[in-house]
Enzyme design. Structure first.
Site, PDB file in Angstrom:
ATOM      1  N   ALA A  87      36.346  41.301  84.412  1.00  0.00           N
ATOM      2  CA  ALA A  87      35.463  42.136  84.793  1.00  0.00           C
ATOM      3  C   ALA A  87      36.278  43.276  85.831  1.00  0.00           C
ATOM      4  O   ALA A  87      37.345  42.927  86.283  1.00  0.00           O
ATOM      5  CB  ALA A  87      34.396  41.854  85.649  1.00  0.00           C
ATOM      6  N   ASP A  88      35.904  44.387  86.232  1.00  0.00           N
ATOM      7  CA  ASP A  88      36.351  45.144  87.102  1.00  0.00           C
ATOM      8  C   ASP A  88      35.494  45.905  87.938  1.00  0.00           C
ATOM      9  O   ASP A  88      34.699  46.499  87.235  1.00  0.00           O
ATOM     10  CB  ASP A  88      37.751  46.128  86.533  1.00  0.00           C
ATOM     11  CG  ASP A  88      38.466  46.756  87.618  1.00  0.00           C
ATOM     12  OD1 ASP A  88      39.265  46.051  88.691  1.00  0.00           O
ATOM     13  OD2 ASP A  88      38.327  47.874  88.072  1.00  0.00           O
TER      14      ASP A  88
END
Length: 207
Positions: A87-88
């Site tokens: 994820a970012d």
């Protein structure tokens, strides 16, 4: 190679303690992939925005790159065959991306900019297995009340802003700054649980 659905697990391509806590919250068993080098040592993981890059395109690109790199690590290290989750998270204010502060002065400047304004928190989640990558995006709007200089300095001195996109953690002391939230609380933390659960179900996980 098939996923073991009798004992389902994922590889988490993140060092974030918040993402570990959130996965555990919904009962997802995971193994953390530890990168030996810094992200900038791997060209595919460079988080520098491209010229004129749209915030959504940016956060999805970085999340996808992390998942793809995690899948490569699984192959190199011959780890258990299970999906890689990455994820970012980034912030967008008036069309400008805001990442993690580089130092205390930068954290203070970011918080001054967020004071009294509404910003967007974008978190992209990517799940990869073999040659397949699935993406999901969470976009939330967060409005800060007006902050005075003293409370900004006090918050920065706590050290909490330093490893967080936008220089704050909604699950920590900065909760007192949030006047309004429209969207996903867990997404603002760094891993939107609704979107993450939907992604994992596409791979056969029963949550």
């Amino acid at each position: 190679m098939a996923i073991d659905l009798l004992q389902p697990r994922v590889h988490l391509a993140s060092r974030s303690p918040r993402r570990r806590e959130l996965l555990a919250q919904i009962g997802v068993a995971f193994d953390t992939i530890i990168l030996r080098d810094s992200p900038r040592a791997e060209p595919g993981l460079d988080e520098t925005p491209l010229p004129g890059e749209d915030p959504v395109a940016y956060v999805e690109r970085v999340a996808r790159n992390k998942a793809e790199h995690g899948c490569r690590i699984v192959q190199w290290r011959r780890l258990r065959a299970q999906p890689v989750l990455a994820a970012d998270t980034t912030l967008e204010l008036a069309g400008e991306l805001i990442g993690k502060p580089v130092d205390a002065a930068d954290a203070q400047a970011i918080l001054q900019r967020l004071s009294g304004k509404t910003h967007r928190v974008l978190t992209a989640v990517a799940v990869g297995f073999e040659s397949r990558i699935e993406l999901a995006l969470s976009i939330s709007e967060v409005r800060f009340r007006t902050l005075d200089e003293q409370e900004i300095r006090h918050y920065v001195a706590s050290g909490e802003p330093m490893d967080k996109a936008g220089g704050y953690g909604i699950q920590g002391r900065a909760a007192m700054f949030v006047e309004h939230l429209a969207g996903s609380y867990s997404g603002v933390m760094g891993l939107p649980l609704c979107e993450t659960a939907r992604l994992l179900k596409r791979y056969g996980y029963v949550l």
